[in-house]
Enzyme design. Structure first.
Site, PDB file in Angstrom:
ATOM      1  N   LYS A 263       0.128   4.252  -0.299  1.00 55.00           N
ATOM      2  CA  LYS A 263      -0.520   5.445   0.277  1.00 55.00           C
ATOM      3  C   LYS A 263      -0.277   6.666  -0.623  1.00 55.00           C
ATOM      4  O   LYS A 263      -0.204   6.506  -1.842  1.00 55.00           O
ATOM      5  CB  LYS A 263      -0.046   5.657   1.721  1.00 55.00           C
ATOM      6  CG  LYS A 263      -0.206   4.378   2.553  1.00 55.00           C
ATOM      7  CD  LYS A 263      -0.017   4.574   4.018  1.00 55.00           C
ATOM      8  CE  LYS A 263      -0.201   3.223   4.716  1.00 55.00           C
ATOM      9  NZ  LYS A 263      -0.138   3.330   6.165  1.00 55.00           N
TER      10      LYS A 263
ATOM     11  N   GLU B 292      -6.912   4.560   7.855  1.00 60.93           N
ATOM     12  CA  GLU B 292      -6.755   5.991   7.534  1.00 60.93           C
ATOM     13  C   GLU B 292      -8.010   6.538   6.860  1.00 60.93           C
ATOM     14  O   GLU B 292      -8.383   7.697   7.057  1.00 60.93           O
ATOM     15  CB  GLU B 292      -5.494   6.183   6.661  1.00 60.93           C
ATOM     16  CG  GLU B 292      -4.228   6.012   7.498  1.00 60.93           C
ATOM     17  CD  GLU B 292      -3.013   5.473   6.759  1.00 60.93           C
ATOM     18  OE1 GLU B 292      -2.980   5.514   5.507  1.00 60.93           O
ATOM     19  OE2 GLU B 292      -2.077   4.998   7.434  1.00 60.93           O
TER      20      GLU B 292
ATOM     21  N   GLU C 116      -5.220  -5.017  10.602  1.00 62.05           N
ATOM     22  CA  GLU C 116      -4.210  -3.999  10.842  1.00 62.05           C
ATOM     23  C   GLU C 116      -4.496  -3.262  12.142  1.00 62.05           C
ATOM     24  O   GLU C 116      -5.322  -2.335  12.163  1.00 62.05           O
ATOM     25  CB  GLU C 116      -4.197  -2.994   9.692  1.00 62.05           C
ATOM     26  CG  GLU C 116      -3.927  -3.615   8.338  1.00 62.05           C
ATOM     27  CD  GLU C 116      -3.414  -2.585   7.346  1.00 62.05           C
ATOM     28  OE1 GLU C 116      -2.287  -2.747   6.875  1.00 62.05           O
ATOM     29  OE2 GLU C 116      -4.120  -1.602   7.084  1.00 62.05           O
TER      30      GLU C 116
ATOM     31  N   SER D  21       3.570  -1.980  10.361  1.00 62.67           N
ATOM     32  CA  SER D  21       5.021  -2.009  10.569  1.00 62.67           C
ATOM     33  C   SER D  21       5.651  -3.370  10.252  1.00 62.67           C
ATOM     34  O   SER D  21       6.587  -3.802  10.922  1.00 62.67           O
ATOM     35  CB  SER D  21       5.379  -1.568  11.986  1.00 62.67           C
ATOM     36  OG  SER D  21       4.925  -0.247  12.205  1.00 62.67           O
TER      37      SER D  21
ATOM     38  N   HIS E 204      -9.441   0.967   4.916  1.00 61.36           N
ATOM     39  CA  HIS E 204      -8.178   1.175   5.611  1.00 61.36           C
ATOM     40  C   HIS E 204      -8.424   2.111   6.797  1.00 61.36           C
ATOM     41  O   HIS E 204      -9.255   3.020   6.704  1.00 61.36           O
ATOM     42  CB  HIS E 204      -7.138   1.778   4.650  1.00 61.36           C
ATOM     43  CG  HIS E 204      -5.769   1.802   5.252  1.00 61.36           C
ATOM     44  ND1 HIS E 204      -5.383   2.772   6.139  1.00 61.36           N
ATOM     45  CD2 HIS E 204      -4.723   0.954   5.119  1.00 61.36           C
ATOM     46  CE1 HIS E 204      -4.129   2.515   6.527  1.00 61.36           C
ATOM     47  NE2 HIS E 204      -3.713   1.424   5.925  1.00 61.36           N
TER      48      HIS E 204
ATOM     49  N   GLY F 160       2.502   2.321  10.714  1.00 55.80           N
ATOM     50  CA  GLY F 160       3.429   3.433  10.545  1.00 55.80           C
ATOM     51  C   GLY F 160       4.124   3.866  11.835  1.00 55.80           C
ATOM     52  O   GLY F 160       4.766   4.905  11.877  1.00 55.80           O
TER      53      GLY F 160
ATOM     54  N   ASN G  13       0.865  -1.184   0.000  1.00 62.28           N
ATOM     55  CA  ASN G  13       0.000   0.000   0.000  1.00 62.28           C
ATOM     56  C   ASN G  13       0.902   1.234   0.000  1.00 62.28           C
ATOM     57  O   ASN G  13       1.479   1.586   1.024  1.00 62.28           O
ATOM     58  CB  ASN G  13      -0.886  -0.047   1.257  1.00 62.28           C
ATOM     59  CG  ASN G  13      -1.735   1.196   1.420  1.00 62.28           C
ATOM     60  OD1 ASN G  13      -1.824   2.024   0.504  1.00 62.28           O
ATOM     61  ND2 ASN G  13      -2.361   1.333   2.578  1.00 62.28           N
TER      62      ASN G  13
HETATM   63  P1  PGA Z   1       2.854   0.327   7.608  1.00 59.19           P
HETATM   64  O1  PGA Z   1       1.392   0.483   7.004  1.00 59.19           O
HETATM   65  O2  PGA Z   1       3.437  -0.949   7.057  1.00 59.19           O
HETATM   66  O3  PGA Z   1       3.615   1.551   7.160  1.00 59.19           O
HETATM   67  O4  PGA Z   1       2.720   0.256   9.092  1.00 59.19           O
HETATM   68  C1  PGA Z   1       0.558  -0.614   6.834  1.00 59.19           C
HETATM   69  C2  PGA Z   1      -0.753  -0.166   6.234  1.00 59.19           C
HETATM   70  O5  PGA Z   1      -1.236   0.913   6.610  1.00 59.19           O
HETATM   71  O6  PGA Z   1      -1.332  -0.848   5.372  1.00 59.19           O
END
Ligand code: PGA
Length: 253
Positions: A11, A98, A168, A214, A96, A174, A9
């Site tokens: 983003k 976010e 997640e 992460s 997601h 992140g 992803n």
């Molecule tokens: P990340 O994000 O690996 O940077 O923690 C995962 C995601 O949001 O899909």
């Protein structure tokens, strides 16, 4: 039995030129990755078409990061599932954290998006996961169950066969703070049991459940060694082709 999947992803990162280069690097490096691992990348919408065309015929699948909850019409700034599918993309990330957090997407909206994605031939990668305060309050199972019941339980069994789930935990996205392999396994097993209760054993056993948060080359092996973890949804580390492919090589033999 069920597919091993590593999905990147991206983003809101990369320009079209940078994304094109990254996608081709991933494709090049993917030649050394076992064939039983499905690789998906989700670039920003401005370059989904470019990348889907450039990767056509390769083993890398392309995904949207979101789609509109409506078919078409006067929705300024939105991009429909039909448009995404027409680029050659095969998947779309829905729900997601976010999107849930910053764009206030609720389960009602997410169900519409899942339905529209599927009716346009896109396979949803449906995300769920609890926030830190919910885990601290020991409500993580309840929260994830509700997220799944509100959307996936509204689907037919046939539709459910075409869904990928991504667990997640929001506190791990992140942040550099990953869930322990045991925490991931425990939740993935719980999710599979929910799917089994609702849709039966066959569908539960064939649904891929990805871990996200992460996930990096140095922790993927341990996480992917768990029985109910079928791969990863990778954010930060998917912006490096080398790291993304290293993660894709982290499944047990
Ligand atoms: P990340 O994000 O690996 O940077 O923690 C995962 C995601 O949001 O899909």
């Amino acid at each position: 039995m069920r597919k091993r999947i590593v999905a990147g992803n991206w983003k809101m990162n990369t320009t079209p030129a940078q994304g094109y280069e990254l996608a081709n690097e991933v494709s090049e490096l993917s030649k050394s990755t076992p064939n039983n691992v499905e690789l998906i990348i989700a670039p920003p919408l401005t370059h989904v078409a470019l990348i889907a065309q450039s990767l056509a015929g390769s083993r890398i699948k392309v995904s949207g990061q979101n789609c509109a909850a409506w078919e078409k019409g006067a929705y300024t700034g939105e991009v429909s599932a039909e448009m995404i599918a027409s680029t050659g993309a095969s998947h779309v990330i829905i729900g997601h954290s976010e999107r849930r957090e910053y764009f206030k997407e609720d389960s009602e909206t997410l169900l519409k998006k899942v339905n529209i994605a599927m009716s346009n031939g896109l396979m949803p990668i449906f995300c769920c996961g609890e926030k830190l305060n919910e885990r601290d309050a020991n409500e993580h199972f309840k929260v994830v169950e509700q997220q799944i019941a509100d959307v996936l339980f509204k689907l037919s069994a046939n539709e459910m066969k075409n869904v990928i789930i991504a667990y997640e935990p929001v506190w791990a996205i992140g942040t550099g703070r990953t869930a322990s392999p045991e925490q991931a396994q425990e939740m993935h097993e719980f999710i599979r049991q929910l799917i089994e209760k609702k849709f039966g054993n066959e569908i539960a056993q064939s649904t891929s459940i990805l871990y996200g948060g992460s996930c990096k080359p140095d922790n993927a092996k341990e996480i992917f060694s768990k029985t109910d973890v079928d791969g990863g949804l990778i954010g930060g580390a998917s912006l490096s082709a080398k790291d993304f492919i290293a993660i894709a090589k982290s499944f047990p033999k």
